[in-house]
Design a protein around this motif. Sequence first.
Motif, PDB file in Angstrom:
ATOM      1  N   ALA A  21      37.210  27.214  50.946  1.00  0.00           N
ATOM      2  CA  ALA A  21      36.668  26.306  51.962  1.00  0.00           C
ATOM      3  C   ALA A  21      37.340  24.938  51.845  1.00  0.00           C
ATOM      4  O   ALA A  21      37.753  24.347  52.848  1.00  0.00           O
ATOM      5  N   PHE A  22      37.472  24.444  50.622  1.00  0.00           N
ATOM      6  CA  PHE A  22      38.149  23.162  50.421  1.00  0.00           C
ATOM      7  C   PHE A  22      39.628  23.272  50.795  1.00  0.00           C
ATOM      8  O   PHE A  22      40.202  22.326  51.343  1.00  0.00           O
ATOM      9  N   GLU A  57      18.805  25.310  42.447  1.00  0.00           N
ATOM     10  CA  GLU A  57      18.898  26.542  43.234  1.00  0.00           C
ATOM     11  C   GLU A  57      19.865  27.519  42.587  1.00  0.00           C
ATOM     12  O   GLU A  57      20.954  27.151  42.194  1.00  0.00           O
ATOM     13  N   LYS A  58      19.462  28.761  42.521  1.00  0.00           N
ATOM     14  CA  LYS A  58      20.312  29.808  41.958  1.00  0.00           C
ATOM     15  C   LYS A  58      20.979  30.567  43.103  1.00  0.00           C
ATOM     16  O   LYS A  58      20.309  31.041  44.013  1.00  0.00           O
ATOM     17  N   THR A  59      22.299  30.641  43.065  1.00  0.00           N
ATOM     18  CA  THR A  59      23.052  31.419  44.045  1.00  0.00           C
ATOM     19  C   THR A  59      23.863  32.465  43.303  1.00  0.00           C
ATOM     20  O   THR A  59      23.870  32.500  42.076  1.00  0.00           O
ATOM     21  N   GLN A  60      24.542  33.312  44.054  1.00  0.00           N
ATOM     22  CA  GLN A  60      25.376  34.344  43.434  1.00  0.00           C
ATOM     23  C   GLN A  60      26.801  33.838  43.271  1.00  0.00           C
ATOM     24  O   GLN A  60      27.286  33.061  44.090  1.00  0.00           O
ATOM     25  N   LEU A  61      27.462  34.299  42.225  1.00  0.00           N
ATOM     26  CA  LEU A  61      28.872  34.004  42.023  1.00  0.00           C
ATOM     27  C   LEU A  61      29.669  34.958  42.908  1.00  0.00           C
ATOM     28  O   LEU A  61      29.571  36.179  42.770  1.00  0.00           O
ATOM     29  N   VAL A  62      30.445  34.412  43.820  1.00  0.00           N
ATOM     30  CA  VAL A  62      31.230  35.225  44.748  1.00  0.00           C
ATOM     31  C   VAL A  62      32.693  35.162  44.314  1.00  0.00           C
ATOM     32  O   VAL A  62      33.283  34.084  44.234  1.00  0.00           O
ATOM     33  N   THR A  63      33.262  36.342  44.033  1.00  0.00           N
ATOM     34  CA  THR A  63      34.666  36.414  43.603  1.00  0.00           C
ATOM     35  C   THR A  63      35.454  37.443  44.420  1.00  0.00           C
ATOM     36  O   THR A  63      36.583  37.760  44.089  1.00  0.00           O
ATOM     37  N   SER A  64      34.850  37.942  45.482  1.00  0.00           N
ATOM     38  CA  SER A  64      35.500  38.977  46.293  1.00  0.00           C
ATOM     39  C   SER A  64      36.076  38.370  47.562  1.00  0.00           C
ATOM     40  O   SER A  64      35.920  37.181  47.829  1.00  0.00           O
ATOM     41  N   GLY A  65      36.715  39.208  48.367  1.00  0.00           N
ATOM     42  CA  GLY A  65      37.277  38.751  49.638  1.00  0.00           C
ATOM     43  C   GLY A  65      38.303  37.659  49.424  1.00  0.00           C
ATOM     44  O   GLY A  65      39.135  37.733  48.533  1.00  0.00           O
ATOM     45  N   ILE A  66      38.211  36.609  50.208  1.00  0.00           N
ATOM     46  CA  ILE A  66      39.158  35.505  50.126  1.00  0.00           C
ATOM     47  C   ILE A  66      39.063  34.781  48.781  1.00  0.00           C
ATOM     48  O   ILE A  66      40.009  34.133  48.337  1.00  0.00           O
ATOM     49  N   PHE A  92      36.587  32.234  56.973  1.00  0.00           N
ATOM     50  CA  PHE A  92      36.512  33.403  56.087  1.00  0.00           C
ATOM     51  C   PHE A  92      35.762  33.071  54.794  1.00  0.00           C
ATOM     52  O   PHE A  92      35.017  33.900  54.281  1.00  0.00           O
ATOM     53  N   ALA A  93      35.946  31.848  54.285  1.00  0.00           N
ATOM     54  CA  ALA A  93      35.232  31.433  53.069  1.00  0.00           C
ATOM     55  C   ALA A  93      33.723  31.412  53.309  1.00  0.00           C
ATOM     56  O   ALA A  93      32.949  31.919  52.494  1.00  0.00           O
ATOM     57  N   MET A  94      33.297  30.852  54.438  1.00  0.00           N
ATOM     58  CA  MET A  94      31.865  30.797  54.741  1.00  0.00           C
ATOM     59  C   MET A  94      31.278  32.193  54.931  1.00  0.00           C
ATOM     60  O   MET A  94      30.180  32.475  54.454  1.00  0.00           O
ATOM     61  N   ILE A  95      32.015  33.054  55.626  1.00  0.00           N
ATOM     62  CA  ILE A  95      31.528  34.415  55.868  1.00  0.00           C
ATOM     63  C   ILE A  95      31.417  35.174  54.556  1.00  0.00           C
ATOM     64  O   ILE A  95      30.412  35.852  54.295  1.00  0.00           O
ATOM     65  N   THR A  96      32.430  35.063  53.708  1.00  0.00           N
ATOM     66  CA  THR A  96      32.434  35.789  52.432  1.00  0.00           C
ATOM     67  C   THR A  96      31.328  35.301  51.516  1.00  0.00           C
ATOM     68  O   THR A  96      30.715  36.092  50.800  1.00  0.00           O
TER      69      THR A  96
END
Length: 196
Positions: free
Chosen positions: A132-133, A115-124, A98-102
């Motif tokens: 993931a950890f 590398e610039k990524t998005q901050l993910v705070t939704s879902g799990i 679920f962590a990888m999918i989210t």
Amino acid sequence: MMMRIDQIAALFIMLAFYIAYFIKMYLQKQRGIRTHQINQGTKPPETKRVEMVMSVATLVIVVAELLSIVLDWQMFVQKPLLITSLMVAAIGVLIFIFAMITMRDSWRAGINESEKTQLVTSGIYQFSRNPAFLGFDLMYIGILMTFFNIPLLVFTVFAILSLHFQIRGEEAFLITAFGAPYEEYMQHTCRYIGRK
């Protein structure tokens, strides 16, 4: 030598975990995203050391788990505990998936400051800053509970501690990368599990 159902189940759980991980890497590679960034690129020496230790720990634990399962190294394991421990390991795998999918295309293994990524705070990620950890840890603990032996205990503790230090490094990086939004997220969501 015939394997018991708990041995088969533990091997299946481990297989599911690593297949999910490598499928995610493959899918991201197809989109031009390099998922595995551990010990790659220009990084501070401390970050490289932590990532190197984590790499060793996460490889050695796999060997220790496989040997424990295949050779049936068990001490003090009760039958009712087997079902619970395998459930803990399976829940860890589900959390990891679920962590990888989210995380979608922001998923990375290791820190890459360029590398610039998005901050993910939704879902799990609403319930854990590091699901993931957490998934890794639960799988390790579940396998340990199922095939408890002293060498596996040592390698499990080593792996969990190395992941914890990786988390601390990633948190410092994310504060720098995202600033106030990440700091606010830290105030509301626990490192491993729960809301504040």
